[in-house]
Scaffold this active site. Structure first.
Site, short mmCIF file in Angstrom:
data_model
loop_
_atom_site.label_atom_id
_atom_site.label_comp_id
_atom_site.label_asym_id
_atom_site.label_seq_id
_atom_site.Cartn_x
_atom_site.Cartn_y
_atom_site.Cartn_z
N ASN A 170 0.85 -1.19 0.00
CA ASN A 170 0.00 0.00 0.00
C ASN A 170 0.89 1.24 0.00
O ASN A 170 1.43 1.62 1.04
CB ASN A 170 -0.91 -0.03 1.25
CG ASN A 170 -1.83 1.18 1.32
OD1 ASN A 170 -1.92 1.96 0.37
ND2 ASN A 170 -2.52 1.33 2.45
N TRP A 171 1.02 1.85 -1.19
CA TRP A 171 1.93 2.99 -1.31
C TRP A 171 1.32 4.29 -0.78
O TRP A 171 1.99 5.33 -0.74
CB TRP A 171 2.36 3.17 -2.77
CG TRP A 171 3.36 2.13 -3.22
CD1 TRP A 171 3.97 1.20 -2.42
CD2 TRP A 171 3.85 1.91 -4.55
NE1 TRP A 171 4.81 0.41 -3.17
CE2 TRP A 171 4.76 0.82 -4.48
CE3 TRP A 171 3.63 2.50 -5.79
CZ2 TRP A 171 5.44 0.33 -5.60
CZ3 TRP A 171 4.29 2.02 -6.91
CH2 TRP A 171 5.19 0.95 -6.80
N LYS A 172 0.03 4.25 -0.45
CA LYS A 172 -0.65 5.44 0.10
C LYS A 172 -0.39 6.67 -0.79
O LYS A 172 -0.36 6.53 -2.01
CB LYS A 172 -0.23 5.67 1.56
CG LYS A 172 -0.43 4.42 2.42
CD LYS A 172 -0.23 4.66 3.89
CE LYS A 172 -0.42 3.36 4.65
NZ LYS A 172 -0.35 3.51 6.10
N HIS B 263 -9.89 1.76 5.39
CA HIS B 263 -8.59 1.98 6.02
C HIS B 263 -8.73 3.06 7.09
O HIS B 263 -9.47 4.04 6.90
CB HIS B 263 -7.56 2.39 4.96
CG HIS B 263 -6.16 2.33 5.48
ND1 HIS B 263 -5.65 3.29 6.31
CD2 HIS B 263 -5.18 1.40 5.33
CE1 HIS B 263 -4.41 2.97 6.64
NE2 HIS B 263 -4.10 1.81 6.06
N GLU C 161 -6.04 -4.54 11.13
CA GLU C 161 -5.01 -3.51 11.22
C GLU C 161 -5.25 -2.65 12.46
O GLU C 161 -6.02 -1.68 12.41
CB GLU C 161 -5.09 -2.58 10.00
CG GLU C 161 -4.79 -3.25 8.68
CD GLU C 161 -4.12 -2.27 7.74
OE1 GLU C 161 -3.01 -2.56 7.30
OE2 GLU C 161 -4.68 -1.19 7.47
N GLY D 216 2.11 2.40 10.90
CA GLY D 216 3.15 3.43 10.77
C GLY D 216 3.91 3.73 12.05
O GLY D 216 4.71 4.66 12.10
N SER E 291 2.89 -2.00 10.66
CA SER E 291 4.34 -2.08 10.92
C SER E 291 4.97 -3.44 10.63
O SER E 291 5.85 -3.89 11.36
CB SER E 291 4.64 -1.63 12.35
OG SER E 291 4.30 -0.27 12.51
P1 PGA Z 1 2.42 0.38 7.82
O1 PGA Z 1 0.98 0.63 7.17
O2 PGA Z 1 2.95 -0.90 7.24
O3 PGA Z 1 3.22 1.59 7.43
O4 PGA Z 1 2.21 0.27 9.30
C1 PGA Z 1 0.07 -0.43 7.04
C2 PGA Z 1 -1.22 0.08 6.46
O5 PGA Z 1 -1.57 1.24 6.69
O6 PGA Z 1 -1.92 -0.66 5.76
#
Ligand code: PGA
Length: 260
Positions: A9-11, A96, A168, A174, A213
């Site tokens: 997921n590159w956001k 999300h 999640e 993050g 994470s």
């Molecule tokens: P992260 O994000 O791996 O940076 O914790 C996961 C996500 O938001 O799906």
């Protein structure tokens, strides 16, 4: 056997330079090299079609980071399910925590998205998880079940057949600190049992991902249980060389598990 699914997921990250530099690298290293994993990439909308041209006829699929509930019309700024289908998307992330937080998305809207995606033949990835405060108040199970019930209320349990649920925990996203494997296992089992009590066959056809994470150094932990069918990875999917190593390492770890 179900293949393990890894979603990058590159956001809101990357640009043409980043993509041009990395997409062929991913393709060269990953395409047809995995025995037990499938890889999917979720770039920002604007690059989906561009990346699709690179990934055609490969084993790597495309995921969208969201979708609108409308099919077409006067909805400035939105992207519809038909458009995503048109440019080769297979999975769509919905619910999300960043969309819930920054775009005020609630369970009702997310239910509509889930049903729309399913009814249009794509695969929803429903993100669920508790905030730090909800965790402190032992509300994790309740939070997850509320979202699931909302979808069932607006459709029925069969809507979950062949879909994906990503657990999640919001506080883990993050943060650099993933959730404890025992806790992950407990909550996924709880959700699975709940769905199973409504329809056993449907429960067996759901993929459960973990996100929050996940990185190259901690992935071993998640293979201590076979209840996790994949990862949703944010930050660690942006360092492409490391990410390729993570995907390959996952494939190898699963092969070792299968042998033992
Ligand atoms: P992260 O994000 O791996 O940076 O914790 C996961 C996500 O938001 O799906």
């Amino acid at each position: 056997m179900k293949k393990f699914l890894i979603i990058a997921n590159w956001k809101l990250n990357g640009n043409l330079k980043f993509i041009n530099k990395n997409i062929n690298l991913i393709k060269k290293n990953i395409n047809n090299s995995l025995s037990f994993c499938n890889l999917s990439i979720a770039p920002p909308y604007i690059y989906i079609n561009y990346i699709n041209n690179f990934l055609k006829n490969t084993s790597i699929s495309l995921t969208a980071q969201d979708v609108d509930i409308h099919i077409k019309g006067s909805f400035t700024g939105e992207t519809s399910i038909k458009m995503l289908k048109d440019v080769g998307v297979k999975y769509i992330i919905i619910g999300h925590s960043e969309r819930r937080l920054f775009h005020n998305e609630n369970n009702n809207l997310i239910s509509k998205k889930f049903i729309l995606i399913k009814n249009n033949g794509l695969i929803p990835i429903l993100c669920l998880g508790e905030t730090k405060e909800q965790k402190a108040q032992n509300q994790t199970e309740q939070v997850c079940i509320q979202q699931i019930n909302n979808i069932i209320k607006n459709s029925n349990i069969n809507i979950f057949n062949k879909t994906i649920i990503a657990y999640e925990p919001v506080w883990a996203i993050g943060s650099g600190k993933s959730a404890d494997i025992d806790k992950i296992q407990k909550i996924i089992l709880f959700i699975k049992k709940y769905i199973s009590s409504l329809n056993n066959k449907v429960a067996k056809n759901i993929y459960f991902l973990y996100g929050g994470s996940v990185n190259y150094s901690n992935i071993e932990t998640f293979f201590k249980t076979n209840i996790i069918n994949g990862f949703l990875i944010g930050k660690a999917s942006l360092e492409i060389q490391n990410f390729i190593s993570l995907v390959k390492k996952s494939d190898k770890l699963i092969s070792l598990l299968n042998r033992s």
